[in-house]
Design a protein around this motif. Structure first.
Motif, short mmCIF file in Angstrom:
data_model
loop_
_atom_site.label_atom_id
_atom_site.label_comp_id
_atom_site.label_asym_id
_atom_site.label_seq_id
_atom_site.Cartn_x
_atom_site.Cartn_y
_atom_site.Cartn_z
N LEU A 1 18.15 -15.98 -9.79
CA LEU A 1 16.77 -15.46 -9.76
C LEU A 1 16.24 -15.32 -8.33
N GLY A 2 17.04 -15.75 -7.37
CA GLY A 2 16.62 -15.63 -5.98
C GLY A 2 15.58 -16.64 -5.58
N LEU A 3 15.51 -17.77 -6.30
CA LEU A 3 14.44 -18.74 -6.04
C LEU A 3 14.95 -20.02 -5.39
N ALA A 4 16.28 -20.13 -5.24
CA ALA A 4 16.82 -21.41 -4.82
C ALA A 4 16.41 -21.82 -3.41
N ALA A 5 16.36 -20.87 -2.48
CA ALA A 5 16.19 -21.23 -1.07
C ALA A 5 14.78 -21.74 -0.75
N THR A 6 13.76 -21.22 -1.42
CA THR A 6 12.39 -21.62 -1.08
C THR A 6 11.72 -22.22 -2.29
N PRO A 7 10.83 -23.19 -2.08
CA PRO A 7 10.15 -23.79 -3.21
C PRO A 7 9.24 -22.76 -3.88
N VAL B 1 -4.08 -15.79 6.96
CA VAL B 1 -3.39 -15.66 5.67
C VAL B 1 -2.72 -16.99 5.30
N ALA B 2 -2.09 -17.63 6.28
CA ALA B 2 -1.43 -18.92 6.00
C ALA B 2 -2.46 -19.95 5.52
N GLU B 3 -3.60 -20.02 6.23
CA GLU B 3 -4.65 -20.99 5.86
C GLU B 3 -5.16 -20.73 4.44
N ARG B 4 -5.42 -19.46 4.16
CA ARG B 4 -6.10 -19.13 2.89
C ARG B 4 -5.15 -19.08 1.69
N THR B 5 -3.84 -19.09 1.95
CA THR B 5 -2.89 -19.16 0.82
C THR B 5 -2.19 -20.52 0.81
N ASN B 6 -2.75 -21.50 1.53
CA ASN B 6 -2.11 -22.82 1.65
C ASN B 6 -0.64 -22.69 2.01
N ARG C 1 1.42 -20.48 1.36
CA ARG C 1 2.31 -19.83 0.39
C ARG C 1 2.86 -18.53 1.01
N ILE C 2 1.99 -17.84 1.78
CA ILE C 2 2.49 -16.66 2.51
C ILE C 2 2.52 -17.01 3.99
N ARG C 3 3.72 -17.23 4.47
CA ARG C 3 3.89 -17.55 5.90
C ARG C 3 4.43 -16.30 6.59
N MET C 4 3.77 -15.94 7.68
CA MET C 4 4.17 -14.71 8.36
C MET C 4 4.56 -15.03 9.79
N ARG D 1 3.40 -4.69 -3.67
CA ARG D 1 3.56 -4.59 -5.12
C ARG D 1 3.70 -5.95 -5.78
N ARG D 2 4.27 -6.91 -5.05
CA ARG D 2 4.56 -8.22 -5.65
C ARG D 2 3.42 -9.23 -5.47
N LEU D 3 2.31 -8.78 -4.87
CA LEU D 3 1.18 -9.71 -4.68
C LEU D 3 0.20 -9.60 -5.85
N ASN D 4 -0.48 -10.71 -6.17
CA ASN D 4 -1.52 -10.61 -7.18
C ASN D 4 -2.85 -10.21 -6.51
N GLU D 5 -3.86 -9.95 -7.33
CA GLU D 5 -5.13 -9.43 -6.80
C GLU D 5 -5.78 -10.38 -5.80
N GLN D 6 -5.68 -11.67 -6.10
CA GLN D 6 -6.30 -12.66 -5.21
C GLN D 6 -5.62 -12.64 -3.83
N GLU D 7 -4.29 -12.56 -3.83
CA GLU D 7 -3.56 -12.51 -2.56
C GLU D 7 -3.89 -11.23 -1.79
N ARG D 8 -4.00 -10.14 -2.52
CA ARG D 8 -4.34 -8.87 -1.85
C ARG D 8 -5.71 -8.96 -1.17
N ALA D 9 -6.64 -9.59 -1.86
CA ALA D 9 -7.99 -9.73 -1.29
C ALA D 9 -7.94 -10.60 -0.03
N ILE D 10 -7.14 -11.65 -0.07
CA ILE D 10 -7.00 -12.51 1.12
C ILE D 10 -6.44 -11.70 2.29
N LEU D 11 -5.42 -10.91 2.03
CA LEU D 11 -4.81 -10.13 3.10
C LEU D 11 -5.79 -9.08 3.65
N ARG D 12 -6.50 -8.41 2.76
CA ARG D 12 -7.45 -7.39 3.22
C ARG D 12 -8.54 -8.00 4.11
#
Ligand code: GTR
Length: 333
Positions: free
Chosen positions: A24-30, A59-64, A66-69, A253-264
């Motif tokens: 499923l491609g999930l092994a490397a990251t929690p 983005v890092a602060e507001r997604t705890n 979860r999205i590290r750039m 495409r893979r982000l939910n609405e809340q994440e999109r709002a954080i990024l915008r």
């Protein structure tokens, strides 16, 4: 069941679970943690790098986290045209680009590149934060790039190895342009020989005489040290083409609405930071090159330059949608 078989069963279970997660491609990251790769053509301390670093931090602060750039500054991930392809493929996740390299791909970007269109920076900002930005965002989305906010890039002027005071002085001079048909036609209309080259090759091309000049804003002229090899800067201020902070549609495409709002929101805040930093850096860069002995040729009357731009408008603002956008921009207060 002996303790040994129990352990063996448990480790067999763990191995099967790990393999399933791997598929499923999930092994490397929690769980849903994501690591994004960002492209920046400039050094980290350039206003655009400052803006991008603010974006990734917010983005890092507001997604705890979860999205590290991570932004790779100074074109570490390649030159501009390759980076655009990588964004479209999703191998680069976010980036800051000037809009000119999109001219051949996204028609409305030609409008904000058009010579002598904006009266000043405020006019450009109102257009890009309004109708021009909306049209460009739609065209970029169609090629797999999601625009989040707009960065300033000041006014672009000519710089050369010999003094240029009037268009006639450009005759036969080889002037570097970005990969864009509009830029090629613009330089031809001025009487120069346009030479498309990646940004990273301009310094050595000036030094070796492959080109006689280029054009850019004060911060790029200074930060790249082009001023050491092209000692004349003529303030033609021929284009105010702005820049975009964007995300690959593959990621979006893979982000939910809340994440999109954080990024915008983070992108908009980063643009405000970039614009403040830009205004300072424009002044500082100009002072630095003047102190280094560059000759600034003030172009007081731009009318003879603008008069030559007729064919560029006829070709790149001909289509009804773009002509309407040009009209709307001209009509803005
Ligand atoms: C700079 C711009 C870069 C790049 C460069 C160039 O002003 O910030 O993104 O477009 O000009 O001329 O290639």
């Amino acid at each position: 069941m002996t303790p040994t078989t129990g352990r063996r069963r448990r480790s067999l279970f763990a191995a099967v679970a790990a393999a399933a997660l791997g598929v499923l491609g999930l092994a490397a990251t929690p769980a849903a943690a994501q690591e994004w790769r960002g492209w920046n053509i400039h050094a980290a301390d350039y206003p655009n790098g400052v803006g991008m670093d603010a974006f990734t931090r917010l983005v890092a602060e507001r997604t705890n986290n979860r999205i590290r750039m991570r932004t790779f500054h100074s074109a570490q991930l390649g030159q501009q045209d390759e980076a655009i392809q990588q964004m479209r493929l999703g191998t680069i996740d976010f980036a800051n680009f000037n809009l000119s390299p999109f001219n051949n791909l996204a028609p409305s970007t030609n409008v904000v590149t058009l010579p002598f269109l904006f009266r000043d920076v405020g006019h450009m900002q109102r257009a890009i934060d309004g109708p021009a930005g909306e049209a460009i965002a739609r065209d970029l989305e169609a090629i797999g790039i999601v625009a989040l906010s707009w960065y300033d890039a000041g006014a672009r002027s000519l710089y050369t190895t010999r003094p240029v005071r009037a268009p006639a002085d450009l005759r036969g001079m080889k002037i570097r342009v970005q990969t864009s048909d509009l830029w090629i036609d613009l330089m031809r209309a001025l009487g120069a020989n346009p030479t498309p080259l990646p940004f990273g090759e301009v310094f050595t091309s000036l030094q070796s005489g492959v080109i006689d000049g280029a054009e850019n804003n004060w911060p790029s002229y200074e930060s790249t040290r082009h001023f050491e090899v092209a000692r004349f800067y003529s303030t033609t201020e021929h284009s105010n083409v702005p820049e975009v902070l964007a995300v690959s549609a593959q990621r979006w495409r893979r982000l939910n609405e809340q994440e999109r709002a954080i990024l915008r929101d983070a992108a908009r805040e980063s643009a405000a930071i970039q614009r403040r930093s830009w205004a300072d850096r424009e002044r500082v860069s100009r002072e630095r090159v003047v102190a280094a002995g560059v000759t600034v040729i003030e172009i007081a009357d731009r009318a003879p330059w603008a008069a030559l731009m007729e064919p560029v408008y006829a070709k790149y603002a001909a289509d009804a949608r773009l002509a309407e956008l040009v009209r709307a921009i001209r009509g803005m207060q």
